[in-house]
Scaffold this motif. Structure first.
Motif, PDB file in Angstrom:
ATOM      1  N   ALA A  28       0.845  -1.194   0.000  1.00 18.88           N
ATOM      2  CA  ALA A  28       0.000   0.000   0.000  1.00 18.88           C
ATOM      3  C   ALA A  28       0.880   1.243   0.000  1.00 18.88           C
ATOM      4  O   ALA A  28       1.835   1.331   0.766  1.00 18.88           O
ATOM      5  N   ALA A  29       0.547   2.186  -0.865  1.00 27.35           N
ATOM      6  CA  ALA A  29       1.287   3.442  -0.945  1.00 27.35           C
ATOM      7  C   ALA A  29       0.310   4.605  -0.891  1.00 27.35           C
ATOM      8  O   ALA A  29      -0.697   4.613  -1.604  1.00 27.35           O
ATOM      9  N   ILE A  30       0.602   5.571  -0.038  1.00 27.14           N
ATOM     10  CA  ILE A  30      -0.218   6.775   0.078  1.00 27.14           C
ATOM     11  C   ILE A  30       0.280   7.782  -0.955  1.00 27.14           C
ATOM     12  O   ILE A  30       1.486   8.007  -1.081  1.00 27.14           O
ATOM     13  N   THR A  31      -0.636   8.386  -1.674  1.00 25.62           N
ATOM     14  CA  THR A  31      -0.243   9.328  -2.736  1.00 25.62           C
ATOM     15  C   THR A  31       0.134  10.705  -2.206  1.00 25.62           C
ATOM     16  O   THR A  31       0.694  11.508  -2.946  1.00 25.62           O
ATOM     17  N   LEU A  32      -0.186  10.994  -0.948  1.00 23.27           N
ATOM     18  CA  LEU A  32       0.147  12.273  -0.315  1.00 23.27           C
ATOM     19  C   LEU A  32      -0.319  13.484  -1.120  1.00 23.27           C
ATOM     20  O   LEU A  32       0.377  14.476  -1.259  1.00 23.27           O
ATOM     21  N   GLY A  33      -1.525  13.378  -1.674  1.00 20.09           N
ATOM     22  CA  GLY A  33      -2.120  14.493  -2.385  1.00 20.09           C
ATOM     23  C   GLY A  33      -1.635  14.665  -3.813  1.00 20.09           C
ATOM     24  O   GLY A  33      -2.027  15.612  -4.488  1.00 20.09           O
ATOM     25  N   ASN A  34      -0.781  13.783  -4.291  1.00 20.22           N
ATOM     26  CA  ASN A  34      -0.247  13.911  -5.645  1.00 20.22           C
ATOM     27  C   ASN A  34      -1.183  13.372  -6.721  1.00 20.22           C
ATOM     28  O   ASN A  34      -0.906  13.510  -7.900  1.00 20.22           O
ATOM     29  N   ALA A  35      -2.265  12.717  -6.312  1.00 24.97           N
ATOM     30  CA  ALA A  35      -3.264  12.217  -7.256  1.00 24.97           C
ATOM     31  C   ALA A  35      -4.622  12.683  -6.736  1.00 24.97           C
ATOM     32  O   ALA A  35      -5.067  12.230  -5.683  1.00 24.97           O
ATOM     33  N   PRO A  36      -5.301  13.587  -7.425  1.00 28.37           N
ATOM     34  CA  PRO A  36      -6.500  14.213  -6.878  1.00 28.37           C
ATOM     35  C   PRO A  36      -7.651  13.258  -6.538  1.00 28.37           C
ATOM     36  O   PRO A  36      -8.414  13.539  -5.629  1.00 28.37           O
ATOM     37  N   SER A  37      -7.783  12.136  -7.211  1.00 30.06           N
ATOM     38  CA  SER A  37      -8.892  11.223  -6.952  1.00 30.06           C
ATOM     39  C   SER A  37      -8.465   9.933  -6.280  1.00 30.06           C
ATOM     40  O   SER A  37      -9.289   9.062  -6.046  1.00 30.06           O
ATOM     41  N   VAL A  38      -7.174   9.792  -5.994  1.00 32.95           N
ATOM     42  CA  VAL A  38      -6.658   8.552  -5.425  1.00 32.95           C
ATOM     43  C   VAL A  38      -5.832   8.879  -4.191  1.00 32.95           C
ATOM     44  O   VAL A  38      -4.879   9.655  -4.265  1.00 32.95           O
ATOM     45  N   ASP A  39      -6.193   8.273  -3.066  1.00 32.25           N
ATOM     46  CA  ASP A  39      -5.439   8.479  -1.828  1.00 32.25           C
ATOM     47  C   ASP A  39      -4.430   7.376  -1.579  1.00 32.25           C
ATOM     48  O   ASP A  39      -3.386   7.615  -0.976  1.00 32.25           O
ATOM     49  N   LEU A  40      -4.766   6.158  -2.016  1.00 30.77           N
ATOM     50  CA  LEU A  40      -3.888   5.003  -1.812  1.00 30.77           C
ATOM     51  C   LEU A  40      -3.851   4.152  -3.066  1.00 30.77           C
ATOM     52  O   LEU A  40      -4.840   4.075  -3.800  1.00 30.77           O
ATOM     53  N   MET A  41      -2.740   3.489  -3.249  1.00 28.40           N
ATOM     54  CA  MET A  41      -2.607   2.481  -4.296  1.00 28.40           C
ATOM     55  C   MET A  41      -2.239   1.180  -3.598  1.00 28.40           C
ATOM     56  O   MET A  41      -1.330   1.161  -2.762  1.00 28.40           O
ATOM     57  N   ALA A  42      -2.953   0.114  -3.936  1.00 31.45           N
ATOM     58  CA  ALA A  42      -2.650  -1.208  -3.381  1.00 31.45           C
ATOM     59  C   ALA A  42      -2.314  -2.112  -4.555  1.00 31.45           C
ATOM     60  O   ALA A  42      -2.942  -2.037  -5.615  1.00 31.45           O
ATOM     61  N   SER A  43      -1.315  -2.978  -4.355  1.00 34.81           N
ATOM     62  CA  SER A  43      -0.938  -3.862  -5.459  1.00 34.81           C
ATOM     63  C   SER A  43      -0.631  -5.258  -4.956  1.00 34.81           C
ATOM     64  O   SER A  43      -0.290  -5.462  -3.797  1.00 34.81           O
ATOM     65  N   SER A  44      -0.729  -6.183  -5.906  1.00 29.67           N
ATOM     66  CA  SER A  44      -0.334  -7.555  -5.614  1.00 29.67           C
ATOM     67  C   SER A  44       1.186  -7.587  -5.458  1.00 29.67           C
ATOM     68  O   SER A  44       1.890  -6.660  -5.872  1.00 29.67           O
ATOM     69  N   ALA A  45       1.696  -8.649  -4.877  1.00 30.47           N
ATOM     70  CA  ALA A  45       3.134  -8.760  -4.645  1.00 30.47           C
ATOM     71  C   ALA A  45       3.926  -8.674  -5.946  1.00 30.47           C
ATOM     72  O   ALA A  45       5.009  -8.080  -5.980  1.00 30.47           O
ATOM     73  N   ASP A  46       3.370  -9.218  -7.037  1.00 32.24           N
ATOM     74  CA  ASP A  46       4.080  -9.180  -8.316  1.00 32.24           C
ATOM     75  C   ASP A  46       3.794  -7.903  -9.111  1.00 32.24           C
ATOM     76  O   ASP A  46       4.351  -7.698 -10.191  1.00 32.24           O
ATOM     77  N   GLY A  47       2.915  -7.045  -8.619  1.00 29.91           N
ATOM     78  CA  GLY A  47       2.616  -5.772  -9.261  1.00 29.91           C
ATOM     79  C   GLY A  47       1.716  -5.862 -10.478  1.00 29.91           C
ATOM     80  O   GLY A  47       1.501  -4.871 -11.168  1.00 29.91           O
ATOM     81  N   ARG A  48       1.153  -7.018 -10.745  1.00 28.53           N
ATOM     82  CA  ARG A  48       0.327  -7.193 -11.945  1.00 28.53           C
ATOM     83  C   ARG A  48      -1.082  -6.634 -11.797  1.00 28.53           C
ATOM     84  O   ARG A  48      -1.716  -6.284 -12.778  1.00 28.53           O
ATOM     85  N   THR A  50      -3.617  -3.896  -9.512  1.00 26.40           N
ATOM     86  CA  THR A  50      -3.632  -2.791  -8.557  1.00 26.40           C
ATOM     87  C   THR A  50      -5.066  -2.358  -8.280  1.00 26.40           C
ATOM     88  O   THR A  50      -5.971  -2.611  -9.063  1.00 26.40           O
ATOM     89  N   ILE A  51      -5.218  -1.694  -7.156  1.00 25.31           N
ATOM     90  CA  ILE A  51      -6.488  -1.072  -6.779  1.00 25.31           C
ATOM     91  C   ILE A  51      -6.184   0.370  -6.392  1.00 25.31           C
ATOM     92  O   ILE A  51      -5.283   0.621  -5.583  1.00 25.31           O
ATOM     93  N   SER A  52      -6.925   1.290  -6.966  1.00 24.12           N
ATOM     94  CA  SER A  52      -6.852   2.695  -6.579  1.00 24.12           C
ATOM     95  C   SER A  52      -7.937   2.918  -5.535  1.00 24.12           C
ATOM     96  O   SER A  52      -9.077   2.497  -5.727  1.00 24.12           O
ATOM     97  N   ILE A  53      -7.585   3.600  -4.455  1.00 23.99           N
ATOM     98  CA  ILE A  53      -8.515   3.765  -3.343  1.00 23.99           C
ATOM     99  C   ILE A  53      -8.680   5.239  -3.008  1.00 23.99           C
ATOM    100  O   ILE A  53      -7.700   5.949  -2.791  1.00 23.99           O
ATOM    101  N   GLN A  54      -9.917   5.676  -2.955  1.00 26.87           N
ATOM    102  CA  GLN A  54     -10.257   7.008  -2.460  1.00 26.87           C
ATOM    103  C   GLN A  54     -10.762   6.810  -1.041  1.00 26.87           C
ATOM    104  O   GLN A  54     -11.702   6.041  -0.823  1.00 26.87           O
TER     105      GLN A  54
END
Length: 172
Positions: A28-48, A50-54
């Motif tokens: 899980a990575a927090i966007t810290l305001g760098n993406a206006p509609s996405v607060d967090l990005m979650a990904s599988s271990a292999d990165g294939r 992802t889920i964008s989370i508001q």
């Protein structure tokens, strides 16, 4: 951008969701305001996958009687209207600050389609109401993240769902 206390409330919700995802061993990575509609990005271990989370956070989201029903409600913005994708989810956080004893925050996961279909452009205040009728489908469903990131069909179906019999009447 929010200022004052509301900014801290929103940030608390984002960090809480990121913490809980990490507990479940989800990147899980927090966007810290760098993406206006996405607060967090979650990904599988292999990165294939992802889920964008508001993340939307409320000090007290519980409503005993709203729209003639019991449920929870959060402020959203006009930008949610018509915006959805199976890999874009909402995490609605209720800090439960009104409770006399200390409680952990409650988290409800909602497919973006539910929010996009509920909120109407002519409203003076953009709010999302989550009725108790769907609590079982959304409350603390951390399992859906792993399942979706692993490509499991039940989670993909949930992310694309629109349970009209439970939700449509609330947005009318």
């Amino acid at each position: 951008m929010p200022t004052g206390r509301s900014q801290f409330i929103g940030t608390a919700g984002q960090f809480y969701v990121a913490y809980r995802l990490s507990v479940y061993e989800i990147n899980a990575a927090i966007t810290l305001g760098n993406a206006p509609s996405v607060d967090l990005m979650a990904s599988s271990a292999d990165g294939r996958r992802t889920i964008s989370i508001q993340v939307k956070t409320s000090r007290n989201a519980y409503r005993y009687n709203r729209y003639g029903s019991e449920g929870y409600e959060w402020d959203v913005n006009k930008g949610v209207i018509g915006k959805y994708h199976e890999s874009f989810w909402y995490a609605f956080v209720n800090l439960q600050e009104e409770k006399e004893k200390k409680c952990d925050p409650e988290v409800f996961f909602v497919p973006s389609r539910w929010v996009a279909e509920f909120v109407k452009p002519d409203w003076s205040r953009y709010m999302y109401f989550l009725p108790m009728t769907v609590k079982e489908l959304t409350y603390e469903r951390w399992d859906l993240f792993s399942a979706y990131l692993n490509g499991e069909q039940n989670a993909v179906e949930w992310a694309n769902s629109w349970p009209q019999d439970l939700l449509v009447k609330w947005g009318a």
